[in-house]
Write an enzyme that holds these catalytic residues in place. Structure first.
Site, mmCIF file in Angstrom:
data_model
loop_
_atom_site.group_PDB
_atom_site.id
_atom_site.type_symbol
_atom_site.label_atom_id
_atom_site.label_comp_id
_atom_site.label_asym_id
_atom_site.label_seq_id
_atom_site.Cartn_x
_atom_site.Cartn_y
_atom_site.Cartn_z
ATOM 1 N N GLU A 276 64.750 17.550 112.137
ATOM 2 C CA GLU A 276 65.782 16.544 111.919
ATOM 3 C C GLU A 276 66.512 16.160 113.200
ATOM 4 O OE1 GLU A 276 67.226 14.951 108.893
ATOM 5 O OE2 GLU A 276 65.109 15.315 108.460
ATOM 6 N N ASP B 242 71.089 1.669 109.902
ATOM 7 C CA ASP B 242 69.883 1.746 109.089
ATOM 8 C C ASP B 242 70.150 1.422 107.623
ATOM 9 O OD1 ASP B 242 71.362 3.931 108.372
ATOM 10 O OD2 ASP B 242 69.732 5.380 108.504
ATOM 11 N N THR C 260 75.750 8.592 109.147
ATOM 12 C CA THR C 260 74.913 9.746 108.855
ATOM 13 C C THR C 260 75.555 10.932 109.535
ATOM 14 O OG1 THR C 260 72.887 8.437 108.714
ATOM 15 C CG2 THR C 260 72.638 10.769 109.207
#
Length: 307
Positions: A85, A101, A106
């Site tokens: 990740e 995105d 995030t």
């Protein structure tokens, strides 16, 4: 379990998995919907019953004969997923970024996002435990964003600094661990146990797939990949199929899914993520089903040692 409550990311606004811009590897995560109270209670019950493998401190109460019996692989699995990740085995609790995105901010160890509902779950639970915290004032906005799957950050001024500040609190880090366990690890462990996948490497492969593909029913979700593997292999390890061969078949199907997902919106970023599968395949080729440490993985051209 949670499958009908969290539709596939392909049905969400914004398309496919998120991509981290710099530096480090491409970043991907399954997009989860707004978390309903009943789902949280159910997954919490599973967490208490089965134990969690995502927390770096380790789980307790793991059933004998399961993928984590005999020794604690929680830390190893967590570090491996963190490499995939974030390009580092160090768990990234303080990470926060707007990746442009379609998912807003995030943040955290599992890439919780403001448009998806899972970040709200983290902040909501933390605020219930620590009412006077830097993130508490954002709860109403986070609820509105999750309810509409909105990627807007216009009403989140100061949020990144607040998240990083909260990440210094061990209680906030523990909440991130718990939510990661509930959303990703418990469903992956349930599938591992049901299909006789008993090795730490097998558990790690299912957990990482849960993080990237999601645990919902759908053509690209973890449950469907397991079903397709069983169909292709003529059964699962629970039916007597050799686990190494089953894992190889599972990883082949996962790679094919990444290269040709059901939604064209995900094809570019998923195609770039096959390094995750290559790294797991390399561990399988080396016969390291027990994830004996130290070992090195190189999904993004920057080798990382775990151990």
């Amino acid at each position: 379990m949670r499958r009908t409550l969290f539709p596939s990311r392909e049905t969400r606004p914004g398309g496919g998995p998120r991509r981290r811009r710099a530096p480090g590897p491409t970043r991907f995560l399954a997009v989860l919907g707004a978390v309903l109270t009943g789902a949280v209670l159910l997954t919490a019950a599973l967490f208490l019953l089965l134990g969690g493998a995502g927390s770096p401190g380790g789980a307790t109460g793991t059933p004998a004969g399961s993928a984590t019996s005999g020794r604690d692989v929680d830390r190893v699995v967590g570090q491996l997923v963190s490499v995939f990740e974030n390009g580092t085995p160090e768990i990234q609790y303080a990470y926060v970024e707007d990746l442009d995105d379609g998912r807003g901010y995030t943040a955290g160890r599992a890439g919780f996002c403001t448009a998806c509902g899972d970040l709200l779950t983290v902040v909501d639970r933390y605020t219930a435990q620590v009412p006077d915290n830097a993130l508490a004032g954002y709860v109403p906005t986070l609820k509105a964003l999750a309810a509409s799957f909105s990627d807007s950050t216009s009403d989140l001024d100061g949020f990144p600094d607040a998240w990083r500040s909260a990440a210094a609190d061990p209680e906030f880090r523990q909440v991130q661990d718990e939510v990661t366990d509930e959303l990703y690890v418990a469903p992956a462990r349930t599938l591992a146990d049901a299909n006789g996948v008993s090795s730490p490497l097998g558990l790690a492969a299912l957990v990482d797939t849960a993080v990237q593909h999601g645990t919902q029913d759908g053509p690209d979700g973890l449950p469907d990949l397991v079903r397709r593997t069983n169909a292709d292999m003529g059964g699962s390890p629970a039916d007597g199929i050799d686990e190494s061969e089953w894992l190889r078949g599972f990883l082949d199907i996962r790679r094919a899914t990444l290269e040709n997902p059901s939604s064209s919106a995900t094809s570019e970023v998923w195609g770039e993520s096959v390094g995750r599968v290559d790294a797991l395949d390399a561990l399988l080729d080396a016969g390291n089903l027990d994830l004996d440490t130290p070992f090195t993985v190189d999904p993004w051209g920057d080798p990382q040692t775990i151990g």
